[in-house]
Enzyme design. Structure first.
Site, PDB file in Angstrom:
ATOM      1  N   ASP A  46       0.820  -1.216   0.000  1.00 39.11           N
ATOM      2  CA  ASP A  46       0.000   0.000   0.000  1.00 39.11           C
ATOM      3  C   ASP A  46       0.853   1.266   0.000  1.00 39.11           C
ATOM      4  O   ASP A  46       0.446   2.297   0.541  1.00 39.11           O
ATOM      5  CB  ASP A  46      -0.954   0.029   1.207  1.00 39.11           C
ATOM      6  CG  ASP A  46      -1.806  -1.224   1.297  1.00 39.11           C
ATOM      7  OD1 ASP A  46      -2.416  -1.587   0.289  1.00 39.11           O
ATOM      8  OD2 ASP A  46      -1.849  -1.840   2.387  1.00 39.11           O
ATOM      9  N   LYS A 101       2.149   2.058  -5.092  1.00 39.66           N
ATOM     10  CA  LYS A 101       2.799   1.481  -6.279  1.00 39.66           C
ATOM     11  C   LYS A 101       1.996   1.728  -7.540  1.00 39.66           C
ATOM     12  O   LYS A 101       2.556   1.859  -8.628  1.00 39.66           O
ATOM     13  CB  LYS A 101       3.018  -0.019  -6.086  1.00 39.66           C
ATOM     14  CG  LYS A 101       4.087  -0.378  -5.067  1.00 39.66           C
ATOM     15  CD  LYS A 101       4.373  -1.861  -5.022  1.00 39.66           C
ATOM     16  CE  LYS A 101       3.214  -2.649  -4.481  1.00 39.66           C
ATOM     17  NZ  LYS A 101       2.905  -2.347  -3.066  1.00 39.66           N
ATOM     18  N   GLY A 146      -3.772  -5.221  -4.748  1.00 38.07           N
ATOM     19  CA  GLY A 146      -4.603  -4.246  -5.440  1.00 38.07           C
ATOM     20  C   GLY A 146      -3.832  -3.005  -5.821  1.00 38.07           C
ATOM     21  O   GLY A 146      -3.074  -2.474  -5.010  1.00 38.07           O
ATOM     22  N   HIS A 147      -4.005  -2.573  -7.063  1.00 32.56           N
ATOM     23  CA  HIS A 147      -3.410  -1.319  -7.531  1.00 32.56           C
ATOM     24  C   HIS A 147      -4.524  -0.434  -8.064  1.00 32.56           C
ATOM     25  O   HIS A 147      -5.362  -0.899  -8.837  1.00 32.56           O
ATOM     26  CB  HIS A 147      -2.397  -1.565  -8.650  1.00 32.56           C
ATOM     27  CG  HIS A 147      -1.121  -2.189  -8.188  1.00 32.56           C
ATOM     28  ND1 HIS A 147      -0.167  -2.661  -9.054  1.00 32.56           N
ATOM     29  CD2 HIS A 147      -0.638  -2.412  -6.949  1.00 32.56           C
ATOM     30  CE1 HIS A 147       0.847  -3.161  -8.371  1.00 32.56           C
ATOM     31  NE2 HIS A 147       0.575  -3.025  -7.087  1.00 32.56           N
ATOM     32  N   GLN A 206       2.194  -6.082  -3.052  1.00 29.96           N
ATOM     33  CA  GLN A 206       2.424  -6.102  -1.603  1.00 29.96           C
ATOM     34  C   GLN A 206       3.742  -5.400  -1.241  1.00 29.96           C
ATOM     35  O   GLN A 206       4.151  -4.471  -1.922  1.00 29.96           O
ATOM     36  CB  GLN A 206       2.342  -7.543  -1.092  1.00 29.96           C
ATOM     37  CG  GLN A 206       0.937  -8.117  -1.305  1.00 29.96           C
ATOM     38  CD  GLN A 206       0.954  -9.541  -1.768  1.00 29.96           C
ATOM     39  OE1 GLN A 206       1.824  -9.990  -2.467  1.00 29.96           O
ATOM     40  NE2 GLN A 206      -0.073 -10.286  -1.392  1.00 29.96           N
ATOM     41  N   ARG A 236     -10.284  -2.693   4.030  1.00 28.15           N
ATOM     42  CA  ARG A 236      -9.992  -2.584   5.464  1.00 28.15           C
ATOM     43  C   ARG A 236      -9.193  -1.314   5.751  1.00 28.15           C
ATOM     44  O   ARG A 236      -8.308  -0.940   4.976  1.00 28.15           O
ATOM     45  CB  ARG A 236      -9.188  -3.802   5.933  1.00 28.15           C
ATOM     46  CG  ARG A 236      -9.957  -5.097   5.936  1.00 28.15           C
ATOM     47  CD  ARG A 236      -9.106  -6.253   6.453  1.00 28.15           C
ATOM     48  NE  ARG A 236      -8.044  -6.617   5.529  1.00 28.15           N
ATOM     49  CZ  ARG A 236      -7.227  -7.649   5.706  1.00 28.15           C
ATOM     50  NH1 ARG A 236      -7.341  -8.400   6.784  1.00 28.15           N
ATOM     51  NH2 ARG A 236      -6.293  -7.925   4.821  1.00 28.15           N
ATOM     52  N   ARG A 249      -6.281   0.937   7.111  1.00 33.51           N
ATOM     53  CA  ARG A 249      -4.875   0.637   7.365  1.00 33.51           C
ATOM     54  C   ARG A 249      -4.439   1.249   8.694  1.00 33.51           C
ATOM     55  O   ARG A 249      -4.851   2.355   9.046  1.00 33.51           O
ATOM     56  CB  ARG A 249      -4.015   1.195   6.224  1.00 33.51           C
ATOM     57  CG  ARG A 249      -4.327   0.567   4.883  1.00 33.51           C
ATOM     58  CD  ARG A 249      -3.605   1.274   3.739  1.00 33.51           C
ATOM     59  NE  ARG A 249      -4.021   0.729   2.447  1.00 33.51           N
ATOM     60  CZ  ARG A 249      -4.148   1.435   1.339  1.00 33.51           C
ATOM     61  NH1 ARG A 249      -3.889   2.729   1.350  1.00 33.51           N
ATOM     62  NH2 ARG A 249      -4.526   0.850   0.225  1.00 33.51           N
ATOM     63  N   LEU A 281       3.927  12.364   0.256  1.00 42.30           N
ATOM     64  CA  LEU A 281       4.537  13.394   1.090  1.00 42.30           C
ATOM     65  C   LEU A 281       3.510  14.434   1.511  1.00 42.30           C
ATOM     66  O   LEU A 281       3.591  15.004   2.606  1.00 42.30           O
ATOM     67  CB  LEU A 281       5.693  14.063   0.331  1.00 42.30           C
ATOM     68  CG  LEU A 281       6.497  15.096   1.106  1.00 42.30           C
ATOM     69  CD1 LEU A 281       7.350  14.418   2.174  1.00 42.30           C
ATOM     70  CD2 LEU A 281       7.392  15.911   0.167  1.00 42.30           C
TER      71      LEU A 281
END
Length: 430
Positions: A13, A16, A40-41, A224, A303, A305, A332
């Site tokens: 996460d 990417k 997932g992307h 991942q 879910r 994070r 950032l």
């Protein structure tokens, strides 16, 4: 022309999707080399959002070949559903721009059944899997029971392998008090899908070898993050595959010389989904604020994070394990408006200060982060196109991260928008 591997340097996460999409515009071939549809992307191109789980990010790019390597475990139903979902969004997908390795193992309904039964049986000690059968599918691969994509051309072979699988899986399901499956419940739906799957099946190692010889730019897309790696992550709270850069070669049928540059995607703070140790996790308003500003919800699971300060010890370890040449620092802008920032520079374990995350799960739970405080910034970083556009304290924060993780920033992402990316070093051409 350089061939680039993209890996996550934390727990996944890291953003990417945007970076891989940005790079895939420059690539001729994009390869998924591990994992399954538990990853997932999210790609945002113009006003359209694409959510990918198993298909490589290059699939939304015209003229780009997308490859699913042998290191991936493939759910046939999910694979075909995702193709149709993207076609409904106007993406052209056919056998000219998508290929699946003939030796990629398949995920079957019995794998998901076992995955879910195990997680329920573990109760509060559950690993936190997505319940989609990825782990059990990898287990069957290692145990030499797997049905592979190319096997779908031979019904008799599929039947023989299903019998072997059911002998193993039904014994486990009996133990969990679950309903057992019959041969026909597995074979018939699978063979019905075979004519739709087989046209995509090819000899991936050979295709990639020819692409390299032709001077094509190849992007190896990891899913991942390093700390979820089956060997190098926070075991046992990890995924079921190797996610580090070395797997790019193994999971696509290429030698180590195929990799020219390793780019580590790194979030400017730290997040994690699911169970497991997280030394810099924040259980206060600061952690909640990071989650809210960063929209920290899993692409695949939805879910929330867990959020915490940047962990330089963990990322430096990922740099070494992957052989990372440079990082893409993302999100950032989520730190905008904060007066003080903290960075973990070591772990205290009893009377000892460690410069790495220990392999022991017991020690991982016990380590206490040693922090260094840095000045934050009130200005916005969004819209910055050069280093000169950034607040001076934001630049100091970035430079300190580079020193601590022992790797330079190659790209800087300041928002989900594609144009909000500062390129320091182009992995493909510099």
């Amino acid at each position: 022309m350089a061939n680039v591997v993209v890996v996550g340097s934390q727990w996944g996460d890291e953003g990417k999707g945007k970076i891989v999409d940005w790079l895939s515009e420059r690539a001729d071939v994009v390869v998924r080399f591990q994992g399954g549809h538990n990853a997932g992307h999210t790609l945002v191109i113009g006003n359209v959002t694409y959510k990918l789980h198993i298909l490589p990010s290059g699939i939304v790019r015209k003229g780009t070949l997308s490859v699913i390597g042998n290191g991936v475990v493939l759910d046939p139903v999910n694979f075909l559903d995702e193709i149709e979902q993207l076609r409904a969004q106007g993406v052209s997908i056919d056998t000219n721009n998508l290929v699946v390795a003939e030796n990629a193992p398949l995920i079957l309904p019995l794998h998901a059944n076992l995955d879910q039964a195990r997680e329920e049986a573990l109760g509060n000690a559950k690993i936190g899997t997505t319940g989609r059968g990825i782990g059990p599918a990898y287990e069957d691969k290692i145990a030499r029971r797997a049905i592979r994509a190319g096997d779908l051309a031979d019904r008799d072979l599929v039947v023989a392998k299903v019998d072997k699988l059911l002998f193993h899986h039904n014994a486990l399901m009996r133990g969990y008090g679950r309903t057992e499956l019959t041969r026909d419940e597995i074979v018939e739906p699978l063979m019905a899908l075979a004519p739709k799957i087989l046209p995509y099946v090819g000899t991936v190692w050979k295709i990639l070898d020819e692409a390299r010889k032709a001077g094509k730019r190849i992007l190896y897309e990891g899913a991942q993050g390093t700390m979820l790696d089956i060997d190098h992550g926070t075991y046992p709270f990890v995924t079921s595959s190797n996610v580090v850069a070395g797997q790019a070669a193994i999971g696509s049928g290429q030698g180590p010389s195929a990799i020219d540059y390793v780019l580590g995607i790194t979030k400017a703070y730290t997040t994690r989904v699911g169970s497991g140790p997280f030394p810099t996790e924040l259980h206060d308003d600061v952690g909640q604020g990071l989650g809210e500003r960063g929209h920290e919800f899993g692409t695949t699971t939805g879910r929330p994070r867990r959020c915490g300060w940047f962990d330089a010890v963990l990322v430096r370890q990922a740099v070494k394990v992957n052989g990372i040449n440079g990082i893409a620092l993302t999100k950032l802008d989520v730190l905008d408006g904060m007066d003080e920032l903290k960075v973990c520079v070591g772990y205290r374990l009893g009377d000892v200060v460690l410069d790495h995350l220990p392999a022991s799960s017991v020690e991982q739970e016990k380590v206490v982060p040693v922090y260094e405080s840095l000045q934050g910034w009130r200005e916005t970083t969004r819209g910055a196109r050069t280093w000169a556009d950034l607040p001076a304290t934001a630049v100091k924060y970035i430079k300190r991260i580079e020193e601590l993780i022992e790797a330079p920033v190659a790209l800087l992402s300041i928002s989900p928008e594609r144009d909000d990316t500062i390129l320091v070093y182009d992995p493909f051409t510099d």
